[in-house]
Write a protein that holds these residues in place. Sequence first.
Motif: not given
Length: 215
Positions: A173-180
């Motif tokens: 979830e963190t990845y999709h929000k902040q890194t993607e």
Amino acid sequence: MRLVILGAPGAGKGTQAVNLAKTHNVPHISTGDIFRSNIKNGTELGKKAKEYIDKGLLVPDEITIGIVKDRLTEPDCQKGFILDGFPRTIEQAEKLDAMLEEMGVKLDKVLNIHVPDDEIVKRMSGRRVCPKCGASYHTVYKPTAKENVCDNCEANVVQREDDKEEIVRKRLETYHKQTEPLIEYYTKKGNLVTVVGKEKIEDTTNEVIKALGEF
Ligand code: ADP
Ligand code: ZN
């Protein structure tokens, strides 16, 4: 070679980064590894980072950016580097651009390793790491020669705290929000190449070599 590797947690960034660092003879800089070694050594930085990592959250930018800046100014980075796990936010990417400009260099490419979420959850449950030398394994895809024992140093391999399923979902979830959003950031800059991470490590490695071309 100056390369950034992007990808969701468990996409295989670390494995590909280690390979490329070896073949191109440049340092492999993993912010995750830096945090884990600080946690192991009980440093102040480690204590702070652990609070976030154990929850599947990113360590705050003001901590992370300073660490990378210190590392990139070490002499061995003059010949190039592979950044694994940094940048992970737009702010980190902008700060990295500023650091590189100061150094008078540019990224050759940004390699994005894409793996669907379901596949990631499946993979992470089998991931094992050596707490002593940092080698990583997988119960199915890359087993140790002797059960649960590191091939390099014979220590017992373990599952990372943050590889437990509930935390993996939070990390995604963190990845999709902040890194993607970085995919778009680097696409606009024109130096992003994407490969689809395969089940077998060698297959992904071949895709990576093809995608990066000559260096
Ligand atoms: P993975 O890519 O499999 O999540 P890493 O070893 O790269 O594993 O990172 C582990 C954890 O360390 C992340 O979940 C995050 O909490 C923290 N971390 C690593 N790199 C960064 C970064 N650039 N910014 C913020 N936190 C980071
Ligand atoms: Zn080991």
